[in-house]
Motif scaffolding. Structure first.
Motif, short mmCIF file in Angstrom:
data_model
loop_
_atom_site.label_atom_id
_atom_site.label_comp_id
_atom_site.label_asym_id
_atom_site.label_seq_id
_atom_site.Cartn_x
_atom_site.Cartn_y
_atom_site.Cartn_z
N ARG A 135 0.79 -1.23 0.00
CA ARG A 135 0.00 0.00 0.00
C ARG A 135 0.83 1.29 0.00
O ARG A 135 0.38 2.32 -0.50
CB ARG A 135 -0.93 0.02 1.23
CG ARG A 135 -1.99 -1.06 1.22
CD ARG A 135 -2.95 -0.87 0.06
NE ARG A 135 -4.08 -1.79 0.14
CZ ARG A 135 -5.01 -1.92 -0.81
NH1 ARG A 135 -4.92 -1.18 -1.90
NH2 ARG A 135 -5.99 -2.78 -0.66
N PHE A 136 2.01 1.25 0.59
CA PHE A 136 2.74 2.49 0.81
C PHE A 136 4.11 2.55 0.13
O PHE A 136 4.86 3.50 0.34
CB PHE A 136 2.93 2.72 2.33
CG PHE A 136 1.65 2.73 3.09
CD1 PHE A 136 0.80 3.82 3.03
CD2 PHE A 136 1.27 1.64 3.87
CE1 PHE A 136 -0.39 3.84 3.73
CE2 PHE A 136 0.08 1.64 4.57
CZ PHE A 136 -0.76 2.74 4.50
N HIS A 137 4.43 1.55 -0.67
CA HIS A 137 5.73 1.55 -1.33
C HIS A 137 5.54 1.33 -2.83
O HIS A 137 4.85 0.40 -3.24
CB HIS A 137 6.61 0.43 -0.76
CG HIS A 137 8.00 0.39 -1.36
ND1 HIS A 137 8.98 1.30 -1.04
CD2 HIS A 137 8.55 -0.44 -2.28
CE1 HIS A 137 10.08 1.02 -1.71
NE2 HIS A 137 9.84 -0.02 -2.48
N ARG A 138 6.14 2.20 -3.61
CA ARG A 138 6.02 2.09 -5.05
C ARG A 138 6.94 0.99 -5.57
O ARG A 138 8.12 0.94 -5.20
CB ARG A 138 6.39 3.43 -5.71
CG ARG A 138 6.24 3.44 -7.23
CD ARG A 138 6.58 4.81 -7.79
NE ARG A 138 5.68 5.83 -7.26
CZ ARG A 138 5.80 7.13 -7.51
NH1 ARG A 138 6.81 7.56 -8.26
NH2 ARG A 138 4.95 7.99 -7.00
N TYR A 139 6.42 0.13 -6.41
CA TYR A 139 7.24 -0.95 -6.95
C TYR A 139 8.34 -0.40 -7.85
O TYR A 139 8.15 0.57 -8.59
CB TYR A 139 6.38 -1.92 -7.76
CG TYR A 139 5.54 -2.85 -6.91
CD1 TYR A 139 6.14 -3.64 -5.93
CD2 TYR A 139 4.16 -2.93 -7.07
CE1 TYR A 139 5.38 -4.48 -5.14
CE2 TYR A 139 3.39 -3.76 -6.28
CZ TYR A 139 4.01 -4.55 -5.32
OH TYR A 139 3.26 -5.38 -4.53
N GLY A 140 9.52 -1.01 -7.74
CA GLY A 140 10.65 -0.59 -8.56
C GLY A 140 10.66 -1.29 -9.91
O GLY A 140 9.78 -2.07 -10.24
N ALA A 141 11.71 -1.00 -10.68
CA ALA A 141 11.83 -1.58 -12.02
C ALA A 141 13.21 -2.19 -12.23
O ALA A 141 13.60 -2.49 -13.36
CB ALA A 141 11.56 -0.52 -13.07
N ARG A 142 13.96 -2.38 -11.15
CA ARG A 142 15.32 -2.88 -11.26
C ARG A 142 15.33 -4.40 -11.44
O ARG A 142 14.55 -5.12 -10.82
CB ARG A 142 16.14 -2.50 -10.03
CG ARG A 142 16.25 -1.00 -9.82
CD ARG A 142 16.85 -0.68 -8.47
NE ARG A 142 18.20 -1.19 -8.37
CZ ARG A 142 18.72 -1.69 -7.26
NH1 ARG A 142 17.99 -1.77 -6.16
NH2 ARG A 142 19.94 -2.13 -7.24
N LYS A 143 16.25 -4.86 -12.30
CA LYS A 143 16.38 -6.29 -12.56
C LYS A 143 17.75 -6.77 -12.09
O LYS A 143 18.51 -6.01 -11.48
CB LYS A 143 16.17 -6.57 -14.05
CG LYS A 143 14.76 -6.21 -14.53
CD LYS A 143 14.54 -6.64 -15.95
CE LYS A 143 13.10 -6.31 -16.38
NZ LYS A 143 12.10 -7.09 -15.62
N GLU A 144 18.08 -8.04 -12.40
CA GLU A 144 19.35 -8.62 -11.94
C GLU A 144 20.55 -7.75 -12.32
O GLU A 144 21.45 -7.54 -11.50
CB GLU A 144 19.54 -10.02 -12.54
CG GLU A 144 18.59 -11.07 -12.02
CD GLU A 144 17.37 -11.23 -12.92
OE1 GLU A 144 17.04 -10.26 -13.65
OE2 GLU A 144 16.75 -12.31 -12.88
N LYS A 145 20.55 -7.21 -13.53
CA LYS A 145 21.69 -6.42 -14.01
C LYS A 145 21.86 -5.11 -13.26
O LYS A 145 22.94 -4.49 -13.31
CB LYS A 145 21.54 -6.14 -15.51
CG LYS A 145 20.32 -5.33 -15.88
CD LYS A 145 20.23 -5.15 -17.39
CE LYS A 145 18.98 -4.37 -17.77
NZ LYS A 145 18.97 -2.99 -17.26
#
Length: 276
Positions: A135-145
Motif C-alpha cells: 500500500r505504501f511503497h512504489r514498486y521498482g523496475a530494477r532487474k538482476e543487471k
C-alpha cells in the motif's frame, strides 16, 4: 504418527513453505492439533529438503543459467555471462549473511523464541510488512543487471529475520527485495533461488539431529509419504504463488497472517514452548 497425519504434515509444509505466511507457524499449529512434539528440528528440516527439491525442479533452467554464467565468467571472462556471475554472487552474499547471523541469533535466543506469543507477534509483523510494501511503497523496475552487493546484504539481513518462528523467509526476502527497488518478477525469482542454498545449508547442519529414534517415532513409510507429499504440494505452491502475484495483492496474505496470529495467541497455551 498415522499415514493420514503424515500426509497432512506434508501438505501443510508444502503449501506454506513459499507463501509469505510462515511454514513454521503452520507446522506448530498442526503439531498442536495432533498433539505431537517432535524431538529437535530433524523432521522439519527433512520436509524442508523436499520443498527445496521442488524449487530446484521448477527453477532448473534458472539454476543452470546462473551456475553456468557464474562458472563461464570465472573461467572465460565472457561479457555476456557477467550479469549471471554477479547474480550468483548476490545469492552467495545473502546466504552467508543469513547463515552466520542465523546461527548466532538461534544460539543467543534459544528456545525463548518458540512461544505462542512470539510466533503470534512475528506473524503480525509479517502481515504489517506485507501491507506496507503493497500500500505504501512504489514498486521498482530494477532487474538482476541493476543489483549491487549492497542489495544482497540488505536482503540477507531481511532473510535473517526468519530465524524468529512466525517470520516468513519467503515473505522477508520478497519484502526486502521490493523495498530495494527490484521489480516484482526479479524479487520473486531472487527469493526462490535464495531458498536453495539456505535450506540446503540448514539441512546439512541438521543432519546430526536425524536418528533412529526419529525414524521409529514417525515411521519409515510415513517419512517417505510425507516427503513425497511435501515435494508435490511445494511445487503446486510455487506455481500458484507466481500466478497469484501476477494478478493479485500481497494484502490478502497479510489478512491471513493476522488471522493465524490471533488463533495462535488465543487458542494455544501461552506457557507452551514448542519444538520447532
Amino acid at each position: 504418527m498415522s499415514l493420514i497425519e503424515a500426509i497432512i504434515f506434508g501438505i501443510v509444509q508444502g503449501i506454506t513453505e513459499f507463501l509469505p505466511i510462515s511454514s513454521t507457524a503452520h507446522i506448530v499449529i498442526t503439531q498442536m492439533i495432533f498433539g505431537y512434539s517432535f524431538p529437535g528440528l530433524a523432521f522439519e528440516i527433512y520436509l524442508h529438503l523436499a520443498s527445496v527439491l521442488a524449487v530446484i525442479f521448477y527453477f532448473r533452467k534458472d539454476v543452470i543459467e546462473v551456475t553456468a554464467g557464474f562458472v563461464n565468467y570465472v573461467m572465460k571472462r565472457r561479457k555476456e555471462d557477467k550479469t549471471m556471475f554477479w547474480f550468483g554472487v548476490y545469492i552467495l552474499v545473502a546466504t552467508v549473511i543469513t547463515g552466520g547471523l542465523g546461527v548466532l541469533l538461534s544460539d543467543f535466543f534459544g528456545d525463548g523464541m518458540k512461544t505462542p506469543a512470539i510466533i503470534a507477534l512475528a506473524l503480525t509483523l509479517t502481515g504489517f510488512a506485507l501491507i506496507f510494501i503493497e500500500r505504501f511503497h512504489r514498486y521498482g523496475a530494477r532487474k538482476e543487471k541493476d543489483m549491487t552487493v549492497k542489495d544482497s546484504v540488505i536482503v540477507g539481513l531481511g532473510q535473517t529475520l526468519a530465524v524468529f518462528p512466525g517470520i516468513s523467509r519467503s515473505g522477508a526476502t520478497l519484502v526486502t527485495g521490493l523495498l530495494i527497488g527490484l521489480d516484482r518478477d526479479t524479487a520473486v525469482r531472487y527469493s526462490f533461488l535464495l531458498a536453495i542454498p539456505v535450506i540446503l545449508g540448514s539441512t546439512v547442519l541438521g543432519v546430526r539431529d536425524i536418528s533412529a529414534n526419529m525414524i521409529s517415532y514417525i515411521g519409515g513409510l510415513n517419512l517417505i509419504v510425507s516427503f513425497a507429499v511435501t515435494f508435490v504440494f511445494s511445487l503446486l505452491g510455487i506455481i500458484w504463488l507466481i500466478d497469484f502475484l501476477k494478478k493479485s495483492k500481497l494484502i490478502y496474505f497479510a489478512v491471513y497472517c493476522f488471522i493465524v496470529a490471533a488463533l495462535v495467541f488465543f487458542l494455544i497455551d501461552p506457557n507452551t514452548v514448542m519444538d520447532v
